[in-house]
Design an enzyme around this catalytic site. Structure first.
Site, PDB file in Angstrom:
ATOM      1  N   ASP A  88       0.846  -1.193   0.000  1.00  0.00           N
ATOM      2  CA  ASP A  88       0.000   0.000   0.000  1.00  0.00           C
ATOM      3  C   ASP A  88       0.883   1.246   0.000  1.00  0.00           C
ATOM      4  O   ASP A  88       2.017   1.219   0.492  1.00  0.00           O
ATOM      5  CB  ASP A  88      -0.899  -0.038   1.246  1.00  0.00           C
ATOM      6  CG  ASP A  88      -2.079   0.907   1.139  1.00  0.00           C
ATOM      7  OD1 ASP A  88      -2.318   1.468   0.052  1.00  0.00           O
ATOM      8  OD2 ASP A  88      -2.760   1.103   2.166  1.00  0.00           O
TER       9      ASP A  88
ATOM     10  N   GLU B 157     -12.816  -4.276  -3.825  1.00  0.00           N
ATOM     11  CA  GLU B 157     -13.279  -2.918  -3.546  1.00  0.00           C
ATOM     12  C   GLU B 157     -12.549  -1.874  -4.394  1.00  0.00           C
ATOM     13  O   GLU B 157     -13.017  -0.749  -4.534  1.00  0.00           O
ATOM     14  CB  GLU B 157     -13.090  -2.607  -2.055  1.00  0.00           C
ATOM     15  CG  GLU B 157     -14.045  -3.355  -1.129  1.00  0.00           C
ATOM     16  CD  GLU B 157     -13.757  -4.856  -0.995  1.00  0.00           C
ATOM     17  OE1 GLU B 157     -12.575  -5.246  -1.104  1.00  0.00           O
ATOM     18  OE2 GLU B 157     -14.710  -5.636  -0.806  1.00  0.00           O
ATOM     19  N   ASN B 158     -11.405  -2.256  -4.972  1.00  0.00           N
ATOM     20  CA  ASN B 158     -10.643  -1.281  -5.766  1.00  0.00           C
ATOM     21  C   ASN B 158     -11.346  -0.882  -7.079  1.00  0.00           C
ATOM     22  O   ASN B 158     -10.968   0.101  -7.707  1.00  0.00           O
ATOM     23  CB  ASN B 158      -9.224  -1.785  -6.071  1.00  0.00           C
ATOM     24  CG  ASN B 158      -8.296  -1.757  -4.874  1.00  0.00           C
ATOM     25  OD1 ASN B 158      -7.427  -2.616  -4.713  1.00  0.00           O
ATOM     26  ND2 ASN B 158      -8.454  -0.764  -4.009  1.00  0.00           N
TER      27      ASN B 158
ATOM     28  N   ARG C  29      -4.839  -1.949   8.997  1.00  0.00           N
ATOM     29  CA  ARG C  29      -6.090  -2.692   8.803  1.00  0.00           C
ATOM     30  C   ARG C  29      -5.859  -3.784   7.779  1.00  0.00           C
ATOM     31  O   ARG C  29      -4.858  -3.783   7.061  1.00  0.00           O
ATOM     32  CB  ARG C  29      -7.221  -1.757   8.375  1.00  0.00           C
ATOM     33  CG  ARG C  29      -6.903  -0.904   7.147  1.00  0.00           C
ATOM     34  CD  ARG C  29      -8.112  -0.065   6.703  1.00  0.00           C
ATOM     35  NE  ARG C  29      -7.707   0.876   5.649  1.00  0.00           N
ATOM     36  CZ  ARG C  29      -7.410   2.157   5.860  1.00  0.00           C
ATOM     37  NH1 ARG C  29      -7.466   2.654   7.073  1.00  0.00           N
ATOM     38  NH2 ARG C  29      -7.042   2.930   4.852  1.00  0.00           N
TER      39      ARG C  29
HETATM   40  C1  IPE Z   1      -5.599  -2.636  -0.072  1.00  0.00           C
HETATM   41  O1  IPE Z   1      -5.209  -1.321  -0.236  1.00  0.00           O
HETATM   42  C2  IPE Z   1      -5.671  -3.329  -1.384  1.00  0.00           C
HETATM   43  C3  IPE Z   1      -4.401  -3.534  -2.087  1.00  0.00           C
HETATM   44  C4  IPE Z   1      -3.220  -3.267  -1.612  1.00  0.00           C
HETATM   45  C5  IPE Z   1      -4.534  -4.103  -3.386  1.00  0.00           C
HETATM   46  P1  IPE Z   1      -6.281  -0.132  -0.338  1.00  0.00           P
HETATM   47  O2  IPE Z   1      -5.486   1.107  -0.474  1.00  0.00           O
HETATM   48  O3  IPE Z   1      -7.277  -0.429  -1.374  1.00  0.00           O
HETATM   49  O4  IPE Z   1      -6.990  -0.236   1.087  1.00  0.00           O
HETATM   50  P2  IPE Z   1      -7.830   0.843   1.896  1.00  0.00           P
HETATM   51  O5  IPE Z   1      -8.871   1.377   0.984  1.00  0.00           O
HETATM   52  O6  IPE Z   1      -6.881   1.918   2.312  1.00  0.00           O
HETATM   53  O7  IPE Z   1      -8.366   0.089   3.064  1.00  0.00           O
HETATM   54  C1  IPE Z   2      -1.662   0.263  -3.347  1.00  0.00           C
HETATM   55  O1  IPE Z   2      -1.429   1.619  -3.379  1.00  0.00           O
HETATM   56  C2  IPE Z   2      -1.956  -0.299  -4.713  1.00  0.00           C
HETATM   57  C3  IPE Z   2      -3.368  -0.687  -4.918  1.00  0.00           C
HETATM   58  C4  IPE Z   2      -4.305  -0.667  -4.008  1.00  0.00           C
HETATM   59  C5  IPE Z   2      -3.730  -1.111  -6.241  1.00  0.00           C
HETATM   60  P1  IPE Z   2      -2.584   2.694  -3.309  1.00  0.00           P
HETATM   61  O2  IPE Z   2      -3.016   3.026  -4.696  1.00  0.00           O
HETATM   62  O3  IPE Z   2      -3.675   2.242  -2.420  1.00  0.00           O
HETATM   63  O4  IPE Z   2      -1.836   3.929  -2.677  1.00  0.00           O
HETATM   64  P2  IPE Z   2      -2.402   4.948  -1.611  1.00  0.00           P
HETATM   65  O5  IPE Z   2      -2.934   4.147  -0.467  1.00  0.00           O
HETATM   66  O6  IPE Z   2      -3.476   5.731  -2.276  1.00  0.00           O
HETATM   67  O7  IPE Z   2      -1.228   5.782  -1.225  1.00  0.00           O
HETATM   68 MG    MG Z   3      -4.070   2.453  -0.459  1.00  0.00          MG
END
Ligand code: IPE
Ligand code: IPE
Ligand code: MG
Length: 245
Positions: free
Chosen positions: A24, A71-72, A198
């Site tokens: 993340d 959820e992404n 989390r």
């Molecule tokens: C979790 O990260 C999913 C992945 C790393 C693929 P997110 O960035 O989507 O999680 P939240 O929304 O902060 O919980």
């Molecule tokens: C994790 O990085 C990659 C995916 C969830 C695909 P993020 O894109 O969630 O990066 P932040 O959390 O916005 O910094």
């Molecule tokens: Mg993230």
């Protein structure tokens, strides 16, 4: 962890068998540099390759990356499209990159919503690496822990309906075999970068006794040293599994 004394080594007798990583912080990493979020994801993919190499050398048997959650899909379409492009590119390159290595590649999660191109590439790499057994690399793509439990429940219900499974045969082991992770042992260590503490619907069934390690390091900045520190911290933990020790 700044307190880590120099010279401390990984204890080769207590290597976590399965490490799962929630990578993340790609977006924040890019933002801090005035770059687009996509560029953060590209940089993140580069780190994935490096960490796979290191885990392989250390002798980690199972390595799981959370690449895209169910959820992404809620993200802006342009970002989702860019991520999908990146995964396709990655899956194609992974074929070559794992060629000289005894690595089996498995993609866990739902195929629903993925493009035919990606699904074809998943099938190709899974089939092509099926007989490799030094390390299993699992990529959680379009994965959600609750969705995993639901799809396992549906398979169980179907078996019961078809008379191949009796209700009292629904054991933890049986249920586990129906999860996307099937026969893969539960993660011993879960690492999450970027300071979020989390689980974000990752391997919720599988992580019931996993050791959690959170680090403020953003995923694109994660280095071999960070992985080593996480493993050393894991080795300091006292895993009790409800017992007294
Ligand atoms: C979790 O990260 C999913 C992945 C790393 C693929 P997110 O960035 O989507 O999680 P939240 O929304 O902060 O919980
Ligand atoms: C994790 O990085 C990659 C995916 C969830 C695909 P993020 O894109 O969630 O990066 P932040 O959390 O916005 O910094
Ligand atoms: Mg993230």
């Amino acid at each position: 962890m700044a307190l880590l004394q120099k010279g401390i080594k990984i204890d080769s007798n207590n290597i976590p068998q399965h490490i799962a990583i929630i990578m993340d912080g790609n977006g924040r990493w890019a933002k801090r540099r005035g770059l687009t979020r996509s560029m953060g994801h590209r940089e993140g993919a580069r780190v994935v390759k490096k960490i796979i190499e290191q885990a392989y050398d250390i002798g980690i048997r199972y390595l799981t990356f959370f690449a895209f959650s169910n959820e992404n899909w809620a993200r802006p379409k342009a970002e989702v499209d860019e991520l999908m492009r990146l995964y396709l590119e990655y899956l194609k390159s992974a074929e070559n990159e794992t060629n000289d290595k005894n690595v089996r590649v498995r993609i866990i999660g739902s195929r629903e919503g993925l493009s035919k191109e990606i699904i074809d590439q998943i099938n190709k790499i899974e089939k092509g690496t099926l007989n490799r057994d030094r390390m299993t690399l699992m990529i959680a793509l379009n994965y959600g822990g609750r969705q995993d439990i639901l799809q396992a429940t549906q398979k169980i219900a179907e078996d019961v309906r078809n008379g191949v499974l009796a209700i009292d045969e629904i054991t933890q082991e049986e249920f586990q075999r129906k999860l996307y992770t099937e026969d893969v042992p539960d993660p011993d260590l879960l690492i999450r970068t970027s300071g979020e503490m989390r689980i974000s619907n990752f391997l919720i069934w599988q992580c019931s006794y996993t050791e959690f390690y959170f680090t403020p390091v953003l995923w694109p900045d994660f280095t071999e040293k960070d992985l080593k520190e996480a493993i050393i911290e894991y080795q300091r933990r006292n895993r009790r599994f409800g017992d007294v020790k």
